[in-house]
Design an enzyme around this catalytic site. Structure first.
Site, PDB file in Angstrom:
ATOM      1  CD  GLN A  94     -25.247 -13.311   3.554  1.00  0.00           C
ATOM      2  OE1 GLN A  94     -26.121 -12.702   2.941  1.00  0.00           O
ATOM      3  NE2 GLN A  94     -24.392 -12.709   4.356  1.00  0.00           N
ATOM      4  CG  HIS A 161     -26.971  -8.708   1.540  1.00  0.00           C
ATOM      5  ND1 HIS A 161     -26.733  -7.363   1.624  1.00  0.00           N
ATOM      6  CD2 HIS A 161     -26.149  -9.294   2.449  1.00  0.00           C
ATOM      7  CE1 HIS A 161     -25.792  -7.141   2.534  1.00  0.00           C
ATOM      8  NE2 HIS A 161     -25.417  -8.305   3.044  1.00  0.00           N
ATOM      9  CD  GLU A 254     -32.987   0.859   9.308  1.00  0.00           C
ATOM     10  OE1 GLU A 254     -32.220   1.791   8.992  1.00  0.00           O
ATOM     11  OE2 GLU A 254     -34.057   0.613   8.690  1.00  0.00           O
ATOM     12  CE1 TYR A 264     -40.285   1.979   7.034  1.00  0.00           C
ATOM     13  CE2 TYR A 264     -41.005   1.460   4.808  1.00  0.00           C
ATOM     14  CZ  TYR A 264     -41.302   1.767   6.131  1.00  0.00           C
ATOM     15  OH  TYR A 264     -42.614   1.891   6.532  1.00  0.00           O
ATOM     16  CE1 TYR A 275     -19.928  -5.496   7.220  1.00  0.00           C
ATOM     17  CE2 TYR A 275     -20.690  -4.668   5.101  1.00  0.00           C
ATOM     18  CZ  TYR A 275     -20.909  -5.385   6.262  1.00  0.00           C
ATOM     19  OH  TYR A 275     -22.135  -5.987   6.456  1.00  0.00           O
TER      20      TYR A 275
END
Length: 384
Positions: A94, A161, A254, A264, A275
């Site tokens: 990513q 991420h 979210e 959060y 997963y």
């Protein structure tokens, strides 16, 4: 297997729609659903996994490609050669060249900000999310005075991420969203690192003196909020506040309006699951941890985010929040009332494109990027 939100299909939301083209012509293409009176038009093709689009004067676009290439797209859709001067990126998984924004005073200073997965220096390993500042040359062919103004700490071995959305506030300061790098999810609850955080810094990269943890021993002074997973959408709301969204695991994507110093919840609370199934964390709520403004179960894999403030699409769309879906290639329009989501409309179902970025341009039109080897820059065009 991708380790971001990728679960079963979101239940169909029935909306009145027309079948329209993914082309500048208005010839219909089966399966593409958009609102009545709005067509989906192609501005440019041939972009290799584009990640973000910013807007230049004269109708040009600045587009990042995840491999590490920055390109300019002219008003006619012609894609430039690579812009010179982009630093080396840790491209893979990513990671790569990710978000880009132009400074609020770009027309006078030609300054841009971009974030990317930064490899460790010689003799070291790992990567982290970094934010750089540069000047785009007058001919838009090169970056000058490139300076990395912030680097996420610590660097770790992971290609997952990175987060990496940039928002400039009205005062010129910057928010940057940072992923928790997947394997380091527990770091999101600790203030001695930048994993799973949103940071707030000046255009020179310094922490703001009024940041919530600026004077707290053992805490990094850049931190604005924490307990985030992988935030790949952020925008400045009409209220002047930062709005953002983040990927959950299997469920639990979210939307939040992050407040300074608030927690959060990730990975302690979530509406998602591990997963392969099974409970993740301690549940969906815990004292001292914030609830999301809105969440998706199953996941839509959100990326890109923009408010509709123009009148291009009629009064019904003004004030709506748009969120792209990587998983379904859909665009989600959220109607808000008193800061709450009161209705959700799913658009573009069946177009076959992973929506990576969603922006409102200075012309008032909504622009989208599709993330593929032959990615597209698209415009939502009013009128049939």
């Amino acid at each position: 297997m991708r380790l971001s939100s990728r679960s079963a299909a979101w239940p169909a939301i029935h909306v009145s729609a027309l079948v329209l083209a993914l082309a500048v012509s208005s010839a219909p293409a089966a399966g593409q659903v958009v609102p009545p009176g709005v067509s989906l038009r192609t501005v440019a093709t041939g972009l290799a996994n584009p990640w973000a689009v910013a807007f230049l004067p004269g109708g040009e676009f600045l587009v990042t490609e995840r491999s590490g290439t920055l390109r300019v797209v002219d008003a006619g859709g012609k894609v430039s050669a690579a812009v010179a001067g982009v630093p080396r990126v840790a491209s893979g998984g990513q990671g790569g060249l990710l978000d880009v924004v132009t400074d609020a005073r770009f027309e006078t200073n030609r300054r841009i900000f971009f974030c990317f997965s930064e490899p460790a220096g010689a003799g070291a390993s790992g990567s982290s999310t970094a934010l750089a500042r540069a000047t785009l040359s007058a001919d838009a062919r090169s970056l000058q005075d490139v300076q990395v103004i912030f680097s996420q700490r610590p660097k770790v071995e992971s290609s997952l991420h990175f987060g990496c959305r940039i928002v400039q506030a009205a005062d010129g300061n910057l928010w940057l969203t940072l992923g928790e790098r997947y394997h380091r999810k527990d770091d999101a609850q600790k203030l001695d690192n930048h994993h799973g955080k949103i940071v707030r810094i000046t255009p020179d990269g310094a922490p703001l003196a009024d940041n919530p943890h600026a004077k707290q021993a053992g805490a990094l002074p850049e931190i604005w909020s924490y307990g985030h997973r992988n935030p790949q959408g952020a925008t400045l709301g009409p209220d002047g506040k930062l709005w953002m969204h983040e990927h959950g695991p299997q469920g639990g994507d979210e939307i939040n309006v992050p407040q300074p110093g608030r927690n959060y919840g990730w990975p302690v609370i979530t509406y998602g699951e591990n997963y392969g199934g099974g409970k993740m964390g301690e549940g969906t709520a815990k004292a001292g941890m914030e609830q999301p403004l809105h969440y998706w179960v199953p996941s839509i894999a959100p990326s890109g985010m923009a408010f509709v403030t123009s009148d291009r699409y009629g009064s019904a769309w003004q004030g709506s929040l748009l969120v792209g879906s990587l998983k379904f290639g859909t665009l989600h329009r959220l109607e808000l009332n008193a800061g709450k989501v009161v209705r959700e409309q799913k658009l573009l179902e069946g177009n076959g494109g992973r929506i990576r970025d969603v922006r409102q341009g200075p012309d008032g039109f909504i622009y989208l990027l599709t993330d593929s080897r032959d990615g597209k820059l698209l415009r939502l065009q009013p009128g049939n």
